[in-house]
Design an enzyme around this catalytic site. Structure first.
Site, PDB file in Angstrom:
ATOM      1  N   ASP A 287       0.870  -1.172   0.000  1.00 43.92           N
ATOM      2  CA  ASP A 287       0.000   0.000   0.000  1.00 43.92           C
ATOM      3  C   ASP A 287       0.912   1.230   0.000  1.00 43.92           C
ATOM      4  O   ASP A 287       2.142   1.116   0.091  1.00 43.92           O
ATOM      5  CB  ASP A 287      -0.943  -0.030   1.207  1.00 43.92           C
ATOM      6  CG  ASP A 287      -2.171   0.842   0.983  1.00 43.92           C
ATOM      7  OD1 ASP A 287      -2.144   1.703   0.072  1.00 43.92           O
ATOM      8  OD2 ASP A 287      -3.158   0.687   1.714  1.00 43.92           O
TER       9      ASP A 287
HETATM   10  C1  NOJ Z   1      -4.021   3.893   0.205  1.00 45.62           C
HETATM   11  C2  NOJ Z   1      -5.191   2.983   0.399  1.00 45.62           C
HETATM   12  O1  NOJ Z   1      -5.076   2.315   1.632  1.00 45.62           O
HETATM   13  C3  NOJ Z   1      -5.356   1.971  -0.716  1.00 45.62           C
HETATM   14  O2  NOJ Z   1      -6.589   1.320  -0.522  1.00 45.62           O
HETATM   15  C4  NOJ Z   1      -5.281   2.621  -2.048  1.00 45.62           C
HETATM   16  O3  NOJ Z   1      -5.489   1.663  -3.061  1.00 45.62           O
HETATM   17  C5  NOJ Z   1      -3.927   3.283  -2.191  1.00 45.62           C
HETATM   18  N1  NOJ Z   1      -3.787   4.304  -1.162  1.00 45.62           N
HETATM   19  C6  NOJ Z   1      -3.711   3.904  -3.564  1.00 45.62           C
HETATM   20  O4  NOJ Z   1      -4.480   5.014  -3.743  1.00 45.62           O
END
Ligand code: NOJ
Length: 762
Positions: A287
């Site tokens: 993430d």
């Molecule tokens: C953080 C989030 O937790 C995740 O769900 C998301 O896909 C990513 N950022 C990318 O935007």
């Protein structure tokens, strides 16, 4: 004749055989292709494939100037994310393909969470349809639109099970139940990926957030999680596994730790469980900055160490941290095994191969297709239909709803005339200027009927402007500068003229979603006070409630005759709300999270495990598990939702009262539409295993069927019971097991109101 039957019987076997043979041939071809490509790659270029930098403002033109563009030219970038638009993406892809040494195409990912420009209900709302075909279709439409606009990889589905309404991201998941969550996870993967990733109208799914993110302690965003293995496997893990089994091409590691180790650098999680035990063959992405956050977690001191740990754990792609891409020196110094780089690079190249990017790097950038499919009428019509299925009718005293299209209707509320809030959180590609407000939806529905629609905002979201700004981020500021009193008086004056009041109130869309954890989940103060004043007018009030989470609706339930939980139902919300209010659509949604009486009940699920001090009734009873000041039961149970018609469940029986461990028994029930209009009912099957080695919940969902019945029509529903459907992950070994003993089979319209029959398992 006999020979013909044998031949016919062999057809499926031959087809499966052919499919397996084709897959093996394709795999072999892919291996040869990737081998040949990797033989030409430098270490730096291999590491570049593992790099997913932040896209920032890369657009046509700027891409040439930015550092990211320079890195792309040097083969140091594997993909980009949240860049919108086929033209912009085409240009960036061109740089990768034409200006880098090996011309390896980039992956373009995006948070396509619940639709693209055509936005479907937030996932929590979508789950309330319990309609797997509709959910699959929503993902298919999202893929059709996103792939026409340059995207080939979505960071969805989010399958995190959550038992805590304080967590803002409960809006992005499918609620609290792992069985239902698993079916939805499969449907989403099928919808996104279709039959083949090579089809330019499908995109690669990314299952997230692996693992257990929905269990964040106290519902506080980015907090730690503590389920032990028994609970992890029985409550949280199944939907991830279901998505993997459905063929999801990628997985996103969660921010949180599992067993005390950050998921992004957790070898047990990524390599042992996901790959070795579950057989996952795709790639794992971190993430956002998950890799460098190993330092914040305090498990390493520098980024290089973090990167080595993550690579060794099984991470393939690093979102934003730029940790893996800088490992060349560590590999050369022998601090990091170069074979791990090869393995990760291979997985990234395979993903691109499967997506057909090596055949045609621009296959997702067809500008003519974009114009034809994105936010097209057909997609909008689907989204409207599906939105209608997601709304949950919580209360409808004396059949106030549906409303007749006549008389004077007062539409009041902070959510009544706002466009950006309609789509709900995480709608990156949304174009709010093209969506209707509730007011516009009702006006359209009433046009030509003679009914009169009056409108007043009535209040801001809440009294505290600073809090309102937090809940309406991304420039969605909706603050009305007038005094609370002036707004209220205006609304009361409007309401006095009306026969019925529709109150469009609740949360703004950004009050749920990422980093929107809240401890106050009641109707915000200014809106509550307005409702109290409106009630004093003595007119019927219908609450159209907006929320991205389960909320506390005690006052509303006690004081208002009709409540629709409309969640955030996407770009077509306004029309869908009108459809339900005026009865063009009969509501059929059922809650996939129970609604609490008090925030203090969290964490809280209908899947309550048996305790040492049983108290199934939930009332105060000294020295049993309960609260002394409120019932420990929900206000509205899991699986609950009303309709404009009524359903009766009769003739519930099991084909046998005894089932061998390796046998099967059927549960039958007849459901009849006893009302005057057609409607859909979600028939639910629960089981209970009162004596097992490991403690099991009082009841757990193990089947459901959505039926549509004409007035007076009956249908029989049959569920097949066997060890697969009735088992659980036993303690210690965590193998799926069914133990002999007396069980209960329960069927009903929600998790509370069931008919029960005993079944002895031998
Ligand atoms: C953080 C989030 O937790 C995740 O769900 C998301 O896909 C990513 N950022 C990318 O935007």
């Amino acid at each position: 004749m006999k020979r013909l039957w044998i031949i016919l019987a062999l057809v499926p076997v031959l087809l499966i055989g052919c499919k397996q043979h084709n897959e093996a041939t394709e795999d072999a071809q892919m291996r040869v292709f990737v081998d040949q490509l990797m033989a030409k790659m430098t270490l730096e270029e291999k590491l570049g494939q593992l790099n997913l930098p932040v896209t920032g403002d890369i657009v046509t033109g700027q891409a040439r100037e930015s550092n990211v563009a320079e890195d792309i030219r040097h083969g140091l970038v594997g993909g980009l994310f949240n860049l919108k638009g086929a033209a912009a993406i085409r240009e960036v892809q061109r740089i990768a393909v034409e200006e880098s040494r090996l011309g390896i195409p980039l992956l373009f990912g995006m948070d396509v969470i619940h639709g693209y420009e055509t936005v479907f209900p937030i996932p929590l709302g979508l789950s309330c349809s319990w309609d797997m075909a509709a959910i699959e279709r929503s993902a298919q439409v999202a893929a059709r639109e996103a792939t026409a606009d340059g995207i080939c990889w979505t960071f969805s589905p989010m399958v995190d099970i959550c038992h805590d309404g304080r967590w803002g991201r409960i809006s992005e998941g499918s609620g609290e139940d792992p069985y239902l969550g698993s079916r939805i996870a499969e449907a989403m993967v099928r919808g996104y990926q279709g039959e083949s990733l090579a089809d330019p109208e499908t995109m690669m799914a990314c299952v997230k957030h692996f693992a257990l993110y929905g269990a964040v302690e106290a519902g506080r965003e980015y907090n730690n999680v503590y389920p032990d293995d028994f609970h992890a496997f029985n409550e949280y893990m199944q939907p991830y596994k279901a998505a993997i089994d459905a063929g999801a091409g990628s997985v996103m590691a969660a921010f949180n730790t599992v067993h005390g180790i950050p998921s992004t650098g957790n070898k047990w999680l990524l390599n042992d469980l996901l790959r070795d035990q579950w057989g996952f063959r795709g790639f794992v992405v971190s993430d956002y900055c998950g890799l460098e956050q190993l330092r914040d977690h305090g498990v390493c001191t520098d980024k290089e160490q973090a990167a080595i740990q993550c690579l060794e754990a099984g991470l393939d792609m690093d979102m934003v941290s730029a940790g893996l891409v800088n490992l060349a020196e560590a590999v050369r110094a022998g601090k990091c095994d170069g074979r791990l780089v090869d393995a990760a690079c291979r997985r990234m190249l395979e993903a691109k191969y499967k997506l057909g990017l090596f055949d045609d790097p621009y296959r997702y950038c067809d500008l003519s297709r974009r114009d034809e499919v994105v936010l097209c009428d057909a997609h909008r019509a689907e989204a409207r239909r599906i939105a209608g299925e997601c709304m949950v009718l919580l209360k409808n005293e004396r059949n106030l709803l549906p409303l007749p299209k006549r008389g004077t209707i007062a539409l009041i509320g902070a959510l009544a005339n706002t466009r950006p809030n309609m789509s709900g959180t995480w709608a990156v590609a949304a174009v709010p200027e093209r969506y209707k407000t509730v007011r516009e939806g009702l006006e359209d529905a009433l046009r030509g009927t003679g009914a009169k629609l009056l409108y007043a905002k009535g209040s801001n979201l809440m009294y505290d402007a600073a809090q309102e700004a937090i809940g309406t981020m991304f420039g969605r500021e909706m603050r009305d500068p007038r005094s609370a009193e002036a707004m209220r008086q205006e609304a009361l004056a409007i309401a006095r003229q009306a026969d019925v009041i529709i109150a469009a109130m609740g949360e703004a869309s950004e009050m749920s979603g990422e980093c929107s954890s809240r401890v106050d989940i009641e109707m915000p103060d200014a809106q509550h006070d307005l409702l109290v004043e409106l009630k004093k007018l003595g007119k019927p009030i219908v609450l159209v409630h907006f929320a991205g989470r389960p909320t506390v609706l005690n006052w509303e339930t006690e004081n208002l005759p009709a409540i629709i939980e409309s969640w955030f139902c996407g770009s077509e919300s306004a029309d869908a709300i009108a459809d339900v209010l005026f009865g063009d659509v009969n509501p059929s949604g059922k809650l996939t999270v129970q609604l609490p009486r008090h925030v203090g009940q969290y964490p809280f699920s209908y899947r309550q495990m048996r305790t040492s001090r049983l108290n199934e009734a939930g009332d105060f009873n000294k020295f049993s598990t309960c609260y002394s000041d409120i019932s420990s039961k929900p206000l509205y149970p899991f699986g609950y939702g009303l309709s404009y018609t009524t359903f009766e469940y009769t003739n519930f029986y099991l084909t046998d009262s005894v089932m061998p461990l390796d046998g099967k028994v059927e549960a039958h029930v007849t459901v009849t539409n006893t009302g005057k209009r057609p409607g859909s009912e979600i028939v639910q099957l629960y089981i209970s295993d009162p004596v097992a080695k490991g403690v099991r919940p009082y009841r757990e969902l193990r089947g459901f069927e959505r039926l549509t019945l004409a007035a007076g029509e009956s249908k029989e529903v049959v569920f097949v019971l066997d060890a697969e459907r009735m088992g659980y992950f036993e303690p210690y070994h965590l193998t799926w097991t069914l133990e002999p003993g007396e069980m209960q089979v329960m069927i009903g319209a929600n998790s509370r109101d069931t008919q029960n029959l005993p079944l002895r398992v031998l």
